[in-house]
Design a protein around this motif. Structure first.
Motif, PDB file in Angstrom:
ATOM      1  N   HIS A  60       0.847  -1.206   0.000  1.00 47.27           N
ATOM      2  CA  HIS A  60       0.000   0.000   0.000  1.00 47.27           C
ATOM      3  C   HIS A  60       0.879   1.251   0.000  1.00 47.27           C
ATOM      4  O   HIS A  60       1.146   1.843   1.046  1.00 47.27           O
ATOM      5  CB  HIS A  60      -0.925  -0.014   1.223  1.00 47.27           C
ATOM      6  CG  HIS A  60      -2.043   0.986   1.134  1.00 47.27           C
ATOM      7  ND1 HIS A  60      -3.265   0.786   1.735  1.00 47.27           N
ATOM      8  CD2 HIS A  60      -2.124   2.177   0.508  1.00 47.27           C
ATOM      9  CE1 HIS A  60      -4.050   1.837   1.497  1.00 47.27           C
ATOM     10  NE2 HIS A  60      -3.367   2.692   0.752  1.00 47.27           N
ATOM     11  N   HIS A  62       1.592   4.990  -2.170  1.00 44.83           N
ATOM     12  CA  HIS A  62       1.205   5.963  -3.198  1.00 44.83           C
ATOM     13  C   HIS A  62       2.467   6.646  -3.706  1.00 44.83           C
ATOM     14  O   HIS A  62       3.027   7.509  -3.032  1.00 44.83           O
ATOM     15  CB  HIS A  62       0.244   7.002  -2.614  1.00 44.83           C
ATOM     16  CG  HIS A  62      -1.067   6.427  -2.159  1.00 44.83           C
ATOM     17  ND1 HIS A  62      -2.164   6.328  -2.986  1.00 44.83           N
ATOM     18  CD2 HIS A  62      -1.450   5.886  -0.979  1.00 44.83           C
ATOM     19  CE1 HIS A  62      -3.179   5.770  -2.329  1.00 44.83           C
ATOM     20  NE2 HIS A  62      -2.766   5.490  -1.105  1.00 44.83           N
ATOM     21  N   LYS A 147      -7.949  -1.684  -6.641  1.00 41.24           N
ATOM     22  CA  LYS A 147      -8.284  -0.816  -5.524  1.00 41.24           C
ATOM     23  C   LYS A 147      -9.494   0.005  -5.885  1.00 41.24           C
ATOM     24  O   LYS A 147      -9.621   0.465  -7.022  1.00 41.24           O
ATOM     25  CB  LYS A 147      -7.094   0.123  -5.232  1.00 41.24           C
ATOM     26  CG  LYS A 147      -7.355   1.272  -4.264  1.00 41.24           C
ATOM     27  CD  LYS A 147      -7.373   0.807  -2.826  1.00 41.24           C
ATOM     28  CE  LYS A 147      -7.622   1.936  -1.826  1.00 41.24           C
ATOM     29  NZ  LYS A 147      -6.520   2.880  -1.686  1.00 41.24           N
ATOM     30  N   HIS A 236      -6.380  -0.292   5.443  1.00 44.39           N
ATOM     31  CA  HIS A 236      -6.227   0.575   6.621  1.00 44.39           C
ATOM     32  C   HIS A 236      -7.392   0.544   7.621  1.00 44.39           C
ATOM     33  O   HIS A 236      -8.045   1.558   7.860  1.00 44.39           O
ATOM     34  CB  HIS A 236      -5.883   2.007   6.219  1.00 44.39           C
ATOM     35  CG  HIS A 236      -6.724   2.643   5.133  1.00 44.39           C
ATOM     36  ND1 HIS A 236      -8.092   2.662   5.158  1.00 44.39           N
ATOM     37  CD2 HIS A 236      -6.352   3.286   3.996  1.00 44.39           C
ATOM     38  CE1 HIS A 236      -8.525   3.314   4.093  1.00 44.39           C
ATOM     39  NE2 HIS A 236      -7.494   3.682   3.379  1.00 44.39           N
ATOM     40  N   ASP A 309       0.483   2.460   3.796  1.00 43.31           N
ATOM     41  CA  ASP A 309      -0.353   3.541   3.237  1.00 43.31           C
ATOM     42  C   ASP A 309       0.456   4.839   3.165  1.00 43.31           C
ATOM     43  O   ASP A 309      -0.051   5.920   3.471  1.00 43.31           O
ATOM     44  CB  ASP A 309      -1.665   3.732   3.993  1.00 43.31           C
ATOM     45  CG  ASP A 309      -2.637   4.644   3.233  1.00 43.31           C
ATOM     46  OD1 ASP A 309      -2.358   4.963   2.063  1.00 43.31           O
ATOM     47  OD2 ASP A 309      -3.665   5.025   3.807  1.00 43.31           O
TER      48      ASP A 309
HETATM   49 ZN   LIG Z   1      -3.903   4.680   0.533  1.00 43.16          ZN
END
Ligand SMILES: [Zn+2]
Length: 451
Positions: A60, A62, A147, A236, A309
């Motif tokens: 996870h 970005h 996702k 999350h 995340d």
């Molecule tokens: Zn995320």
């Protein structure tokens, strides 16, 4: 053929922690031998008491490139990963432009990443309203999963999926055996909250995104996973109530898995200082009771994995001057620090190294179909290692952060665990005294999993 041997008194294997010599041939683990075993004429790395563990697999992340490269990028993100013992990261389909919602966008992203990564990188596709017909193509092009969002994602080019679109996505993905990861907050439940226009209080921000929004959304996901017999993964998880809901679903045999993140395990909403917007994320960090419930969810096997995340942005978007949580971009940057943050919490709770590897290496690798190749020190697996010292402690300094921006809520934190070196397919990509070297990370395709 290149042959190497790694000797440690603490090798973390799927069967437990033990002294061993790990034989590596052409970047792949060939065998585990007794600690005394000598391999003639072979390059030996004897690390003594340092722990030899599988590199972390972070599903996870970005990276935001192309399109928002000023937020992060493949070079910076993978260097931060290498320094933190992460040997595989999986990039989320949003915040980049274009978002990864069709094969052309996936190829654009691969072009941006090629020859620029210090560690191995895989990709997720996006499920958005209207692209159900594109999902099979993305799957065949090698994404490791998908996702979707159940509430606005924060960027216009990656809209949320209302329930009918979720159904269409799951109907497409279930026959492929493909995984759908979902950001689970209910738009209707969030609409009932009355957010303040501005606030410097984390608790006030958190109250605007209550735990009930998460549980309501997860209840819908569980029902859809059950109806379509589709693999659904809740990203999350932030609240204890959600852990309870997931436990009940798992007990019924629903194919739902779940993750939580270092920040939910480390901080509490009450402890976040006024205006400290580097802690802002959605769903929000909650209270101490929720934090402990997440740890129990991990111990009990209801939560499967811990992933970062990692979602950074430029300083101006964090509204640092005003400290206004409502104005700040939501996202916690922690790719480089997850191992240390989670281990610090585990050590305080008396949890063993084996669980760390299960939650941050083996579990995430299996989640995205890389379990035959990544996440374990076992014959046939890539020689992806992190060599580290669990007993050593260090204070996080902003200067050590290799992400594009040195903004993270962990600066100043005293954490247990110091990474000595990181290895990808038998090649050293990070050493504490030499930093990160090279951009030899590979782009992983779903087909690359050796089954
Ligand atoms: Zn995320």
């Amino acid at each position: 053929m290149s042959v190497q041997a790694f000797r440690s008194r603490r090798v973390v294997t799927p069967e437990g922690v033990r002294p061993a010599v790990v034989e590596v041939r052409d970047g792949i683990v060939a065998a585990l031998h007794s600690h005394e075993h000598a391999l003639a004429g072979v390059e030996l790395h004897d690390v003594g008491d340092a722990v030899l563990m599988p590199g972390l697999v972070d599903t996870h992340v970005h990276v935001n490139e192309p399109g928002r490269t000023e937020w992060e990028g493949f070079d910076a993100a993978t260097r931060a990963a290498a320094a933190g013992g992460v040997t595989t990261l999986v990039d989320m389909p949003l915040n980049s432009v274009p978002a990864t919602v069709d094969v052309a966008a996936l190829e654009t992203k691969r072009d941006a990443a090629r020859d620029r990564c210090a560690v191995d990188v895989g990709f997720l596709g996006g499920a958005v309203p209207g692209n159900a017909a594109a999902l099979r193509g993305l799957h065949e092009a090698g994404v490791l999963g998908f996702k979707c969002f159940m509430v606005p994602s924060g960027v216009d080019e990656f809209p949320a999926c209302p329930a009918p679109d979720l159904e269409r996505a799951l109907a497409s993905l279930a026959p492929l055996g493909a995984l759908l990861m979902a950001h689970a907050e209910s738009a209707t439940a969030l609409a009932l909250a009355t957010p303040p226009a501005h606030t410097r209080s984390y608790a006030a921000y958190a109250a605007s995104r209550p735990a009930a929004a998460e549980t309501e959304a997860v209840a819908l996901l569980v029902a859809l996973a059950e109806r379509h017999r589709a693999r659904v993964h809740v990203v999350h998880v932030s609240s204890g109530a959600t852990v309870g809901l997931l436990a009940a679903a798992r007990a019924r045999g629903v194919p739902v898995t779940a993750e939580t993140c270092p920040h939910y395990l480390h901080f509490t909403a009450e402890d976040v200082p006024e205006g400290a917007t580097e802690h802002k994320c959605a769903p929000p960090i909650r209270g101490a009771a929720d934090r402990e419930a997440l740890w129990r969810g991990l111990e009990g096997g209801v939560l499967d994995v811990i992933v970062s995340d990692h979602s950074p942005c430029p300083p101006e978007l964090k509204a640092k001057e005003s400290g206004d949580f409502m104005a700040a971009w939501g996202g916690v940057a922690s790719l480089q620090l997850g191992l240390r943050v989670v281990w610090t919490g585990m050590r305080a709770r008396g949890l063993p190294l084996e669980r760390l590897a299960a939650w941050m290496c083996e579990g995430p690798a299996r989640l995205v179909g890389l379990g035959a190749r990544k996440g374990a020190i076992a014959p046939g697996h890539d020689a992806d290692f992190v060599i580290w010292h669990p007993e050593r402690e260090a204070t996080v300094r902003a200067e050590e952060i290799l992400s594009r921006h040195r903004i993270t809520p962990y600066v100043g934190a005293r954490l247990a665990g110091v990474v000595d070196s990181t290895w990808v397919r038998g090649r050293r990509v990070y050493a504490v005294d030499a930093g990160v070297s090279g951009a030899t990370g590979q782009l992983l395709h779903r087909e690359a999993a050796r089954v």
